[in-house]
Every structure is written in C-alpha cells, then in structure tokens.
Design a protein around this motif. Structure first.
Motif, short mmCIF file in Angstrom:
data_model
loop_
_atom_site.label_atom_id
_atom_site.label_comp_id
_atom_site.label_asym_id
_atom_site.label_seq_id
_atom_site.Cartn_x
_atom_site.Cartn_y
_atom_site.Cartn_z
N TYR A 234 0.93 -1.24 -0.07
CA TYR A 234 -0.01 0.10 0.12
C TYR A 234 0.97 1.20 0.07
CZ TYR A 234 -2.98 3.45 2.27
OH TYR A 234 -3.52 4.84 2.38
N SER A 235 0.79 2.17 -1.10
CA SER A 235 1.63 3.35 -0.95
C SER A 235 0.57 4.68 -1.35
CB SER A 235 2.67 3.32 -2.19
OG SER A 235 3.49 2.18 -1.90
N TYR A 236 1.18 5.69 -0.90
CA TYR A 236 0.47 7.04 -1.26
C TYR A 236 1.66 8.08 -1.16
CZ TYR A 236 0.25 7.57 3.85
OH TYR A 236 0.60 7.48 5.16
N ASN A 237 1.59 9.13 -1.88
CA ASN A 237 2.46 10.39 -1.94
C ASN A 237 1.63 11.76 -2.03
OD1 ASN A 237 4.28 12.03 -2.50
ND2 ASN A 237 5.21 10.91 -4.09
N LEU A 238 1.70 12.44 -1.09
CA LEU A 238 1.01 13.35 -0.82
C LEU A 238 1.72 14.68 -1.50
CD1 LEU A 238 -0.07 13.05 2.89
CD2 LEU A 238 -1.26 12.07 0.87
N GLY A 239 2.73 14.48 -2.27
CA GLY A 239 3.34 15.67 -2.79
C GLY A 239 4.95 15.79 -2.35
N SER A 240 5.23 15.19 -1.15
CA SER A 240 6.61 15.36 -0.52
C SER A 240 7.22 14.21 -0.30
CB SER A 240 6.34 16.24 0.83
OG SER A 240 5.47 15.66 1.46
N GLY A 241 7.01 13.00 -0.92
CA GLY A 241 7.46 11.89 -0.77
C GLY A 241 6.52 10.64 -0.73
N THR A 242 6.91 9.47 -1.01
CA THR A 242 6.06 8.29 -0.70
C THR A 242 6.17 7.61 0.41
OG1 THR A 242 6.36 7.92 -3.43
CG2 THR A 242 5.74 5.88 -2.16
#
Length: 367
Positions: A234-242
């Motif tokens: 499960y991965s997500y990136n909010l704009g400043s890193g994964t």
C-alpha cells in the motif's frame, strides 16, 4: 526596493527617512496564500491565494527548497508540464495544448491512444468497442464493460469481476470509475480478493490506482494498492515523498483475502487478513492527496506507463477476482461503492464472472 519581472529592466522606489531605519524581525514566510487573514496589516489590502506554478524561490543568496524546507502547507500539487509538450502522438497525430484531459487527434489512417496503430478498415467491432489493428490482416476488439466475444456482440452480466492481467494481445483488463471525491485529507477502503493462482501473488500486480496524470516526477500525488513478492503493498504520495506499507507474506492456503486500509492526513494504516495492523507516516510536511485521474481497479488503461508517477510501477495487472470494494472519506460516513464503472476491460475475454467464490456478490450496473 527593486522589482524585475519577465526579463524587463528593474523598477526602483526609494524612500528617504530623517532617522536610521531600525532592524525589523519578520515572522514566517507564506508562499501562495495565508492560512488565515488574522494578523495581516490593513494597508496590505485584501489577500487572494495564488493559482499557478512557483518553480524556484530564493531569498538573498539562499535557494529555498519548496517542499523539503516547508514547515507546513495544504492543497499543494506538483507543477505539471503539459503532456502535449512531450509530443506523445505518433504518425502525424496532434495533441490539443493545455488540455485538462489530453488526447491525440489521429490522421485518417491511424488509431490508438497515441495514433500508434494503422486504422481498422470498416471497423468490425460493435457496441462502442475499440478496434486495435495488430497487423494488416488482424485486429482485436477491446470490449466495453458488459460486452464480450470476438466482436463484442455478446451481452454479459458481471456480478464478480474477474481480471486476467495482461492477455495474449498485450492489453490489460481493468475497470475504471469516476474520480472518488473528498479523499484529500482522509480515506478508508475495504475490499476482498481471490487470486487466480499462487503464482499471481508472486508477481508485480496492481490492485487499484488513482493519481495525477503524471510525468514521471517524484512529487506526483497518487494512491495505490498491489501485490509484490507474495505481499500486499500500500503506497501513497501527498506531494513530498512516498509512504509505503508492506504486509507479511500472504497465507496462500486461504481462498479469500480481506484488506482494510486508510489514511488520515499523513498517517496511513494497512490490515490484511488476520495479520497485525501496520502504520506509517508520510515524509515531508504536505497533508493533502490531490488526485485527478479515474479510480482504476484491477489494472490501468494507459498504453504508456512512463506517463504514470514514479512509485506506481507495478508491471502487471491483477489476476483473479476483486469484489466488495467499498470506500468512505471520513469515519462519520457510511461505506459505499466507488460508483458505476466508467471504463472498460481491455477485451471481452479479460473480465468475466468469478467462479466458485464463497463471498457475496458485488453489483455493478452496465456503464
């Protein structure tokens, strides 16, 4: 004070004071907008948030790294180079510039998302199917959701979607839903899946994905779930890193696997079957997930994976059955389906009815 813009000569304004100017200690620097209007001097006038791209920021001789050195922020996206600037269309195809949802306008003799195929003369595919030439004598019909057969003439009712991964023609099976609203700050997903075979759990298989259109940049926001080496990832990136959570190896003796996952601001969590709940905190300071693409289940419809954000690099689509997919954007809401499928499987043979499954049925209306 001096100001220069767009290469024009600098403009200066001088003010003489009858006494030495004192040193002034300033507070935080806010870039783009302010979190609240309090504390703004009245002479500064009305403050409006900036809309656009800020690519570099330097104070005196120091360059500030916009993401790494920020101490806070919200609703910040990655500066996106228009896809059309990369000239993705082949064989003389044209790409409308600055299009929000870009596409290639193909010459008469070509077809395909990137105009990469010779046209299907007298399109034999029915019911809105896409005809893809494989050679001067052979073509494949990519059937829309709810249709099957060589020419997509057969009507099928799908209650439990079965995904075949990449088929013999090199296309993936998938379902696409409209963008899921209101998941910027929080989301929670429940789903179940059944593997086609044990080997499919050991490959690099995508279960679901949503994100920005992507240019292969580190900052692109995305949310994804997949299988890698027998584990759920499960991965997500909010704009400043994964941020990535990887489960324990799946118990392949189980016929059915249950996944619960979620996120609130930077904090994410994943629970698979009877394994312990695992948590993670995303790096950087950004809090919001900004995604614009459709919600893809079982695979992805792009012909060009290099246009996906980095971090979303599952090589294969899912092989097996995915069902009971539910989502909510806050704990105060009830779980609901993502919606009626808006995309299509890549061929009539790729998505079908799951068999011998002990679970309840998912109801998907024709889309």
């Amino acid at each position: 004070i001096e100001l220069a813009a767009a290469g024009s000569p600098p403009v200066q304004h001088k003010l003489s004071l009858p006494y030495p100017a004192p040193q002034v200690a300033f507070g935080a620097i806010f870039l783009g907008s302010l979190p609240a209007p309090q504390g703004v001097p009245g002479c500064a006038g009305e403050i409006h948030g900036f809309q656009g791209c800020i690519r570099d920021f330097q104070v005196n001789q120091k360059e500030l790294f916009l993401i790494e050195e920020a101490v806070g922020g919200r609703n910040v996206e990655n500066c996106e180079v228009p896809v059309c600037a990369h000239r993705p269309c082949h064989n003389g195809g044209t790409c409308p510039r600055n299009a929000e949802n870009w596409f290639c306008e193909c010459p008469k003799l070509y077809s395909g998302k990137l105009c990469q195929f010779a046209t299907c003369d007298g399109n034999p595919c029915g019911n809105g199917a896409t005809c893809v030439p494989k050679s001067s004598r052979d073509a494949v019909c990519l059937c829309p959701y709810g249709r099957a057969g060589i020419l997509c003439t057969e009507v099928i009712s799908i209650s439990q979607p079965s995904f075949s991964g990449t088929d013999a023609f090199g296309y993936t099976s998938f379902l696409a839903y409209s963008t899921i609203p209101n998941i910027s700050l929080s989301h929670e997903f429940h789903l179940k899946f059944q593997l086609a075979n044990h080997h499919s759990a050991l490959e690099d298989n995508l279960i679901f994905f949503t994100g920005q259109k992507g240019q292969g940049l580190n900052g692109d926001d995305f949310l994804e779930l997949g299988l890698r080496k027998g584990r759920v990832v499960y991965s997500y990136n909010l704009g400043s890193g994964t941020a990535t959570i990887t489960s324990e190896p799946l118990d392949l003796t189980l016929d059915l696997h249950v996944v619960h996952l979620g996120r609130y601001l930077q904090e994410g969590w994943l629970k698979v079957d009877e394994q312990e709940n695992r948590t993670i905190t995303s790096p950087g300071r950004l809090l919001g997930l900004n995604v614009f693409s459709q919600f893809y289940l079982g695979g992805y419809g792009e012909y060009t994976p290099e246009l996906l954000p980095k971090g979303s690099r599952f090589r294969n689509s899912f092989e097996g059955c995915i069902f009971e997919v539910q989502v909510r954007s806050s704990r105060e809401q009830e779980f609901s389906w993502p919606g009626a499928p808006a995309g299509q499987p890549s061929s009539g043979r790729s998505v079908g009815q799951c068999r011998h499954s002990p679970c309840s049925l998912i109801r998907c209306s024709n889309g």
